[in-house]
Design an enzyme around this catalytic site. Structure first.
Site, PDB file in Angstrom:
ATOM      1  N   GLY A  12      -3.428   1.494  -7.148  1.00 36.64           N
ATOM      2  CA  GLY A  12      -4.142   2.212  -6.370  1.00 36.64           C
ATOM      3  C   GLY A  12      -5.307   1.871  -5.742  1.00 36.64           C
ATOM      4  CB  ILE A  89      13.339   4.163   0.354  1.00 35.76           C
ATOM      5  CG1 ILE A  89      13.383   2.232   0.546  1.00 35.76           C
ATOM      6  CG2 ILE A  89      14.389   5.213   1.187  1.00 35.76           C
ATOM      7  CD1 ILE A  89      12.966   2.489   1.322  1.00 35.76           C
ATOM      8  CG  LEU A  90       9.827   9.298  -0.190  1.00 33.49           C
ATOM      9  CD1 LEU A  90       8.835  10.160   0.113  1.00 33.49           C
ATOM     10  CD2 LEU A  90      10.047   9.353  -2.179  1.00 33.49           C
ATOM     11  CG  HIS A 106       4.079  -1.523   6.618  1.00 34.37           C
ATOM     12  ND1 HIS A 106       4.803  -2.279   5.263  1.00 34.37           N
ATOM     13  CD2 HIS A 106       3.923  -2.767   7.028  1.00 34.37           C
ATOM     14  CE1 HIS A 106       5.714  -2.994   5.932  1.00 34.37           C
ATOM     15  NE2 HIS A 106       5.194  -3.658   6.897  1.00 34.37           N
TER      16      HIS A 106
HETATM   17  C1  GAR Z   1      -1.271  -1.801   0.050  1.00 35.77           C
HETATM   18  O1  GAR Z   1      -0.930  -2.995   0.474  1.00 35.77           O
HETATM   19  C2  GAR Z   1       0.328  -1.348   1.127  1.00 35.77           C
HETATM   20  O2  GAR Z   1      -0.272  -1.156   2.185  1.00 35.77           O
HETATM   21  C3  GAR Z   1       1.592  -1.837   0.632  1.00 35.77           C
HETATM   22  O3  GAR Z   1       0.843  -1.642  -0.505  1.00 35.77           O
HETATM   23  C4  GAR Z   1      -0.526  -2.130  -0.970  1.00 35.77           C
HETATM   24  C5  GAR Z   1      -0.888  -1.531  -2.347  1.00 35.77           C
HETATM   25  O4  GAR Z   1      -2.104  -1.596  -2.438  1.00 35.77           O
HETATM   26  N1  GAR Z   1       2.124  -0.942   1.068  1.00 35.77           N
HETATM   27  C6  GAR Z   1       3.765  -1.946   1.369  1.00 35.77           C
HETATM   28  O5  GAR Z   1       3.963  -2.804   1.496  1.00 35.77           O
HETATM   29  C7  GAR Z   1       4.440  -1.061   1.657  1.00 35.77           C
HETATM   30  N2  GAR Z   1       5.508  -1.384   2.341  1.00 35.77           N
HETATM   31  P1  GAR Z   1      -2.922  -0.777  -3.705  1.00 35.77           P
HETATM   32  O6  GAR Z   1      -2.183  -0.062  -5.142  1.00 35.77           O
HETATM   33  O7  GAR Z   1      -4.041  -1.093  -4.272  1.00 35.77           O
HETATM   34  O8  GAR Z   1      -3.405   0.070  -2.968  1.00 35.77           O
END
Ligand code: GAR
Length: 203
Positions: A12, A89-90, A106
């Site tokens: 998060g 996936i939504l 992303h």
């Molecule tokens: C982030 O790097 C985000 O871009 C990625 O997951 C991570 C979440 O980090 N999302 C994806 O790869 C979606 N395809 P966080 O939980 O520390 O915010």
């Protein structure tokens, strides 16, 4: 007041970037709910620490019905849904009812290193393996595809010769934490115009 819900699956830090932007007065909106597809993730603790309502729909239990549950919870309650490291996936009605009102972040420069199965560290491993000299992050609208919706904004970072996937992830994440609040702010202020796939920022 512009209302948002944030969907999470992990630590998060992207959610935290929105919380921090609100706290320091850069972003004028309220987080009405934080929803996870997994129990016990740190993102839920971050939300609870700010007295934000949290919900967990265990992906293994809810499977294909997770979008319906989210729609039930959020319909008529929020202006925008933000996917901040949300890995389910939504689909279905949720996408129709929230057309151009769901965004995702992303960790690559879409259309590179994205699509089904591309998330987290894997994205950076692929970028390094391919030998790209630049990578970055993308905030985009969510549509029926995976990472195919119109692009709102992107931020670029260099890929250095000795980078490990973790080094690159950390550099990209820093930019994510700027890009995500920036995109939410533009939407909250009504500054985003969409024509087909083209997103323009209205000054
Ligand atoms: C982030 O790097 C985000 O871009 C990625 O997951 C991570 C979440 O980090 N999302 C994806 O790869 C979606 N395809 P966080 O939980 O520390 O915010």
């Amino acid at each position: 007041m512009y209302k948002i819900a944030v969907l999470v699956s992990g630590s998060g830090s992207d959610l935290q970037s929105i919380i921090d932007a609100i706290d320091c007065g850069d972003l004028n909106c309220s987080i009405e709910a934080v929803i996870s597809d997994k129990e016990g993730v740190y993102a839920l603790e971050r939300a609870q620490a700010k007295n934000i309502k949290t919900y967990a729909f265990n992906r293994k239990e809810y499977k294909d019905t997770i979008s319906e549950e989210i729609l039930k919870l959020l319909e008529g309650k929020v202006d925008l849904i933000v996917l901040a490291g949300f890995l389910s996936i939504l689909k279905g009605e949720l996408l129709k009812k929230f057309k151009h009102r769901i965004i995702n972040i992303h960790p690559s420069l879409i259309p590179a290193f994205c699509g089904a199965g591309m998330y987290g560290l894997k994205v950076h491993e692929k970028a390094i393996e391919y030998g790209v000299k630049f990578s970055g992050c993308t905030v985009h609208f969510v549509d029926e595809g995976t990472d195919t919706g119109a692009i709102i904004l992107q931020k670029v970072v260099p890929v250095l010769e000795k980078d490990t996937a973790k080094d690159l992830q950390a550099r990209v994440l820093k930019e994510e934490h700027k890009a995500l609040p920036e995109a939410v702010k533009l939407l909250a202020e009504g500054k985003i115009k969409i024509e087909d796939r083209k997103v323009t920022i209205v000054k």
